[in-house]
Design a protein around this motif. Sequence first.
Motif, PDB file in Angstrom:
ATOM      1  N   PHE A 276       0.679  -1.262  -0.406  1.00 40.83           N
ATOM      2  CA  PHE A 276      -0.314   0.674   0.034  1.00 40.83           C
ATOM      3  C   PHE A 276       0.608   1.305   0.127  1.00 40.83           C
ATOM      4  O   PHE A 276       2.047   0.963   0.713  1.00 40.83           O
ATOM      5  CB  PHE A 276      -1.383  -0.042   1.449  1.00 40.83           C
TER       6      PHE A 276
ATOM      7  N   TYR B  20       1.402  -3.203  10.844  1.00 41.20           N
ATOM      8  CA  TYR B  20       0.643  -3.218  11.856  1.00 41.20           C
ATOM      9  C   TYR B  20       1.849  -1.961  13.139  1.00 41.20           C
ATOM     10  O   TYR B  20       2.816  -3.001  13.138  1.00 41.20           O
ATOM     11  CB  TYR B  20       0.246  -4.723  11.953  1.00 41.20           C
TER      12      TYR B  20
ATOM     13  N   GLU C 147      -6.573   1.778   5.469  1.00 39.00           N
ATOM     14  CA  GLU C 147      -5.515   0.439   4.963  1.00 39.00           C
ATOM     15  C   GLU C 147      -4.619  -1.056   5.681  1.00 39.00           C
ATOM     16  O   GLU C 147      -4.492  -2.071   5.358  1.00 39.00           O
ATOM     17  CB  GLU C 147      -4.425   0.456   3.971  1.00 39.00           C
ATOM     18  N   LEU C 148      -5.794  -0.714   7.060  1.00 40.99           N
ATOM     19  CA  LEU C 148      -4.979  -2.574   8.503  1.00 40.99           C
ATOM     20  C   LEU C 148      -5.703  -2.772   7.744  1.00 40.99           C
ATOM     21  O   LEU C 148      -5.348  -4.119   8.005  1.00 40.99           O
ATOM     22  CB  LEU C 148      -4.723  -1.492   9.362  1.00 40.99           C
TER      23      LEU C 148
ATOM     24  N   GLU D  56      -7.684  -3.793   5.352  1.00 43.48           N
ATOM     25  CA  GLU D  56      -7.359  -4.901   4.188  1.00 43.48           C
ATOM     26  C   GLU D  56      -5.989  -5.077   3.836  1.00 43.48           C
ATOM     27  O   GLU D  56      -5.710  -7.027   3.090  1.00 43.48           O
ATOM     28  CB  GLU D  56      -6.897  -3.563   3.032  1.00 43.48           C
ATOM     29  N   ALA D  57      -5.023  -4.984   4.417  1.00 41.80           N
ATOM     30  CA  ALA D  57      -3.888  -5.239   4.352  1.00 41.80           C
ATOM     31  C   ALA D  57      -3.955  -6.962   5.190  1.00 41.80           C
ATOM     32  O   ALA D  57      -3.709  -7.966   5.064  1.00 41.80           O
ATOM     33  CB  ALA D  57      -2.458  -4.595   4.972  1.00 41.80           C
ATOM     34  N   ALA D  58      -4.572  -7.064   6.791  1.00 38.73           N
ATOM     35  CA  ALA D  58      -5.471  -8.091   7.066  1.00 38.73           C
ATOM     36  C   ALA D  58      -6.535  -8.834   6.390  1.00 38.73           C
ATOM     37  O   ALA D  58      -5.975  -9.851   6.652  1.00 38.73           O
ATOM     38  CB  ALA D  58      -5.723  -8.093   8.024  1.00 38.73           C
ATOM     39  N   LEU D  59      -6.849  -8.388   5.549  1.00 35.64           N
ATOM     40  CA  LEU D  59      -7.933  -9.307   4.858  1.00 35.64           C
ATOM     41  C   LEU D  59      -6.674 -10.233   3.737  1.00 35.64           C
ATOM     42  O   LEU D  59      -7.467 -11.215   3.662  1.00 35.64           O
ATOM     43  CB  LEU D  59      -8.921  -8.582   3.692  1.00 35.64           C
ATOM     44  N   LEU D  60      -5.883  -9.320   2.751  1.00 38.91           N
ATOM     45  CA  LEU D  60      -4.988  -9.967   1.587  1.00 38.91           C
ATOM     46  C   LEU D  60      -4.109 -10.646   2.592  1.00 38.91           C
ATOM     47  O   LEU D  60      -4.053 -12.263   1.996  1.00 38.91           O
ATOM     48  CB  LEU D  60      -4.328  -8.936   1.609  1.00 38.91           C
TER      49      LEU D  60
END
Lengths: 354, 294
Positions: free
Chosen positions: A81, A87, B185-186, B188-192
Motif C-alpha cells: 500500500f 501493523y 488499509e490495515l 485491507e492488508a489483514a484481509l489480504l
Amino acid sequence: MATVSFQGTTKRFGDVTAVDALNLDVEDGEFLVLLGPSGCGKTTALRMVAGLEDVSEGIIAIDGNDVTGLEPQDRDVAMVFQSYALYPHLSVARNIEFPLRKRISSKEERQRLVLDVAKSLDLDEYLDRKPGQLSGGQRQRVALARAIVRQPAAFLMDEPLSNLDAKLRIQTRAEIVALQARLGTTTLYVTHDQVEAMTMGHRIAVMNDGILQQVATPSALYENPQNVFVARFVGNPGMNIVTGVVDSEARSIHLGGVDASPGFLHDDAYQFNGPLSLGFRPESVALSSTGLPGSVSLIERLGSEVHVVVTIETGEILTVRQAANEVIPSLGDSVHLAVTGKVLAFDAQTGERR
Amino acid sequence: MPASSAPPQLASPAPKVTHHLLNYRLRLIARYLILTLGSLIVIIPIYLAIVNSLLVPSQLAHQPPPFFPTNPQWHTYPDAWSSGHLGVYIRNSLIQTIIIVSLQIVTSVLAAFAFAFLEFPFKRTLFVIFLSTLMIPFEVTVTQNLSTISSLGWMNTFQGLTVPFLATGFGVFLLRQAFLSLPPELREAALLDGYGNVRFLTRVVLPLSRPVIAALAVFSFLGSWNQYLWPLLVSGNDNKIRTVQIGLKQLAATQLDQINVSLAGTVIAFLPLIILLIIFQKQLVRSLTAGSVK
C-alpha cells in the motif's frame, strides 16, 4: 507465478464509472505498470484484482481462473500500500510473519522464512523494532518483505514510492525492479509518475477517465502514442501538440490560418490531409532563424538540459529541449521554431492517431 | 553580551522579547493558578472526609471543625467495616461492577466493530437509534426495567442487578469512533493476509484500541460502582446483593451520632475507585485527548 487478466472489467460507483470495460492481460512474470492521472481508475483496477472492490461487470482472472467472486485471502495476491499499512503494534519480524501465521503452522519454518526475506532486504538488524521506529524507506521495505514472504502468485503495488523523498524514491525504484527480476513474480504496479512507469515497467498501460488508452513497452509508448492524451502524458515534458490544416499535395501546413510550412521540415508532417493535431517531442524541435514565430515564456534549467517554453502566434505552448551548452534565449525574446524530427498526426476531433 | 559593543539597531528588539517572556510567564502562572484551584476543589472534600473520619464526634460539632486531626481515631475504620457489613457490600459491588464492566466491553466492542467495519442494511439508522439511547435518562426506563426484571423472577439476584446495564450506547459510540480512526488499509492488508473479521478484531483492532477500551472500562466502573437507585430497587431486605452505596446510606442512618464512622465507611468505599484511577490514569488521559494532539 501467474497471469492476471481483466476481461471487460467494469467498476461503477453510483453513476460514476471508475473503470470502463477494461481488457488487459498481464503476462506471467511481467512487470506491468498502470499509469494515469489521479482519478483515472488505475487504483480501482488494482483493488479489484485484490478483491478489495467488487466488480460491477466483467471478470478478473488469475492464472486463467475466474476469481471475481473470491475473497481477498483466496486470491493468492499480496499488496503493497501507499501508506505501507504496517501493523503499528507489531515488531518488524511479526509484521513480516503476519501473513504466514495462517498458512504455515511450524513456527521454526515461519521464522526461517522471515529471516531469509529480512536479510534479502537488509532488514535483519531491525527485526525487533516497531514500524514507528523506522524511517520511511525502511517501512517501505518491511511492506515489501511482508508481500514477498508468502510467495504470492502476483504482487499488487499501489503507488508504493509516493511517500518517499526524491532521492530515496530513485533508489527504491531500482531495488523494486531488481527484486521483481530476481523473483520473477507477476507484478501490477500503479503510479501517476510517468518517469517511474518508464523506468520500471516491462509494459505500461495508460488509463484516463476509467478507459484504457494504450498498452505498450515504455519505448513504444514514447515513440508511438496512440492518441493525444498518451502523447501528452508520457514523456517529461510531454509531446508538443499543435492543431492545423495539412495539405499533403501542396505540402502546406496552416496553423491559425497562417502558413507554417517553413517550420515543418520533416516529411512525416505532410503524410495526411485535413484538420489534424500534429505532435512532436521537445527534442524534435529547435530554435531556428526561420519557422514558427513565437516568444519565450518560460525557461527551466535542469542542469544538463534546458527546457525553453515558447508561446507561438496561435497561442499554443511548445517546449524545446536544449542542451545546456547551446545558446539559450532570454525570457520574452522573439524566436522561431523549426520542427526537425518526427511528427505524428492525430485526428483533430477524436485525438486518435492517424 | 557586552551592551556597549551592541549596534544601536539591535538594542530596540530587546524590550519586545522581554515583553513576550513576561506575557508567557503571566499566562503560565495564571494556568497553574487555575489548575491548583481546580485540584483544591476536588481534593478538599476528600481530605475533609478523611480528616473528619478520624475525629471524635464532639470535635465534629465545633464550627468550623478542625482541619488537622489532633488525636486520630483510627478505630473508626474497623468500626465502620464491621458495623456496616462493608466487607459483604464491597464484595457485592465488586461482583456487580466486574460483570457490568466486562460485559459492557464485550458488547460495545462487538457492536462498534459491526458499525465501523461491516456493511449491513439500515446501518446508519441503527447507529442513530443506538446514539439516541444516550439521550434517555435512566430514570425514564427504570419502572419498565423493574417490571421486566421482576417478571423474570430476577429480583434480589445478580442478574437483576446487572443485566439492564450490559449494553451501552456510549461505549458503542466511543469505540466506533476509535475503530474508525484506524487506517482502512490495515483492514485491507489483514484481509489480504488471510485474516477474517474475528482475527482482525483480536489481532489488530483490540491491541491498537487498548487506551480507549481502558477509558471505557474506567467510565463504566465509575458508573456501576456509584449506582444507588437500581441496586436499592432490586435488592431485597437481606444482604445478598446489597451494594456498598446502599450500605453507606444504611451506615449513616444507623450511626446518626457517629458521623466519623460513616465517613470512614465512605473513605473505604471510594478506595477501589482511587486505586483504579491511579492504575489507569495515563491511559484515561491519553484516550480523552486522543486526536487533539497529533
